[in-house]
Motif scaffolding. Sequence first.
Motif, PDB file in Angstrom:
ATOM      1  N   ARG A  35      38.652  39.076  48.066  1.00 49.35           N
ATOM      2  CA  ARG A  35      38.459  40.039  49.151  1.00 49.35           C
ATOM      3  C   ARG A  35      37.875  41.329  48.591  1.00 49.35           C
ATOM      4  O   ARG A  35      38.360  41.867  47.600  1.00 49.35           O
ATOM      5  N   VAL A  36      36.823  41.828  49.241  1.00 52.71           N
ATOM      6  CA  VAL A  36      36.189  43.078  48.813  1.00 52.71           C
ATOM      7  C   VAL A  36      37.092  44.246  49.211  1.00 52.71           C
ATOM      8  O   VAL A  36      37.392  44.444  50.384  1.00 52.71           O
ATOM      9  N   VAL A  37      37.541  44.995  48.204  1.00 49.52           N
ATOM     10  CA  VAL A  37      38.406  46.149  48.419  1.00 49.52           C
ATOM     11  C   VAL A  37      37.572  47.414  48.571  1.00 49.52           C
ATOM     12  O   VAL A  37      37.863  48.259  49.417  1.00 49.52           O
ATOM     13  N   GLU A  38      36.527  47.523  47.757  1.00 51.31           N
ATOM     14  CA  GLU A  38      35.720  48.744  47.740  1.00 51.31           C
ATOM     15  C   GLU A  38      34.320  48.432  47.262  1.00 51.31           C
ATOM     16  O   GLU A  38      34.137  47.717  46.279  1.00 51.31           O
ATOM     17  N   LEU A  39      33.317  48.943  47.970  1.00 57.38           N
ATOM     18  CA  LEU A  39      31.934  48.840  47.505  1.00 57.38           C
ATOM     19  C   LEU A  39      31.651  50.012  46.579  1.00 57.38           C
ATOM     20  O   LEU A  39      32.090  51.137  46.848  1.00 57.38           O
ATOM     21  N   ARG A  40      30.942  49.752  45.502  1.00 55.65           N
ATOM     22  CA  ARG A  40      30.609  50.792  44.534  1.00 55.65           C
ATOM     23  C   ARG A  40      29.098  50.886  44.391  1.00 55.65           C
ATOM     24  O   ARG A  40      28.357  50.076  44.928  1.00 55.65           O
ATOM     25  N   GLU A  41      28.645  51.883  43.642  1.00 51.86           N
ATOM     26  CA  GLU A  41      27.219  52.067  43.418  1.00 51.86           C
ATOM     27  C   GLU A  41      26.643  50.933  42.583  1.00 51.86           C
ATOM     28  O   GLU A  41      27.372  50.206  41.907  1.00 51.86           O
ATOM     29  N   GLN A  42      25.328  50.816  42.616  1.00 53.52           N
ATOM     30  CA  GLN A  42      24.550  49.884  41.800  1.00 53.52           C
ATOM     31  C   GLN A  42      24.905  48.420  42.057  1.00 53.52           C
ATOM     32  O   GLN A  42      24.896  47.583  41.165  1.00 53.52           O
ATOM     33  N   GLY A  43      25.228  48.080  43.324  1.00 55.09           N
ATOM     34  CA  GLY A  43      25.467  46.694  43.689  1.00 55.09           C
ATOM     35  C   GLY A  43      26.762  46.114  43.172  1.00 55.09           C
ATOM     36  O   GLY A  43      26.878  44.898  43.013  1.00 55.09           O
ATOM     37  N   LEU A  44      27.748  46.960  42.923  1.00 57.02           N
ATOM     38  CA  LEU A  44      29.040  46.489  42.420  1.00 57.02           C
ATOM     39  C   LEU A  44      30.111  46.637  43.488  1.00 57.02           C
ATOM     40  O   LEU A  44      29.963  47.392  44.436  1.00 57.02           O
ATOM     41  N   ALA A  45      31.209  45.905  43.309  1.00 59.79           N
ATOM     42  CA  ALA A  45      32.340  46.002  44.222  1.00 59.79           C
ATOM     43  C   ALA A  45      33.632  45.713  43.464  1.00 59.79           C
ATOM     44  O   ALA A  45      33.635  44.953  42.487  1.00 59.79           O
ATOM     45  N   LEU A  46      34.708  46.320  43.937  1.00 59.60           N
ATOM     46  CA  LEU A  46      36.044  45.999  43.451  1.00 59.60           C
ATOM     47  C   LEU A  46      36.592  44.935  44.391  1.00 59.60           C
ATOM     48  O   LEU A  46      36.566  45.117  45.623  1.00 59.60           O
ATOM     49  N   VAL A  47      37.071  43.816  43.837  1.00 55.95           N
ATOM     50  CA  VAL A  47      37.613  42.736  44.656  1.00 55.95           C
ATOM     51  C   VAL A  47      39.043  42.419  44.246  1.00 55.95           C
ATOM     52  O   VAL A  47      39.447  42.645  43.109  1.00 55.95           O
ATOM     53  N   ASP A  48      39.786  41.888  45.206  1.00 57.65           N
ATOM     54  CA  ASP A  48      41.144  41.415  44.974  1.00 57.65           C
ATOM     55  C   ASP A  48      41.085  39.899  44.919  1.00 57.65           C
ATOM     56  O   ASP A  48      40.717  39.251  45.905  1.00 57.65           O
ATOM     57  N   THR A  49      41.430  39.331  43.764  1.00 59.09           N
ATOM     58  CA  THR A  49      41.371  37.878  43.588  1.00 59.09           C
ATOM     59  C   THR A  49      42.647  37.172  44.041  1.00 59.09           C
ATOM     60  O   THR A  49      42.703  35.953  44.066  1.00 59.09           O
ATOM     61  N   GLY A  50      43.659  37.968  44.359  1.00 57.07           N
ATOM     62  CA  GLY A  50      44.955  37.389  44.694  1.00 57.07           C
ATOM     63  C   GLY A  50      45.922  37.508  43.531  1.00 57.07           C
ATOM     64  O   GLY A  50      47.127  37.555  43.719  1.00 57.07           O
TER      65      GLY A  50
END
Length: 83
Positions: A35-50
């Motif tokens: 699940r995408v938690v936060e979108l970041r710059e330069q095409g990156l994202a913080l995700v929750d894998t469970g």
Amino acid sequence: MDGENQAGGAGTAHSAPSCHDDVCITCSDSGLPSRVVELREQGLALVDTGSSREVISVALVDAGRGDTVLVHAAEAIAVVARI
């Protein structure tokens, strides 16, 4: 025959390959829905894998916060559920 060329298909429209059943279409390894938690710059994202949170690339997909993406080798390869 999703994502495969038809024999003699000159001039035939081809559909783009798609991911399914949590499997990477490129190498057939398992992908991990995250699940995408936060979108970041330069095409990156913080995700929750469970089980952890990881920074991945979302450059290949149009994902938003809350969406579930299929992740393989730290790259989102498909959006599997949208919020």
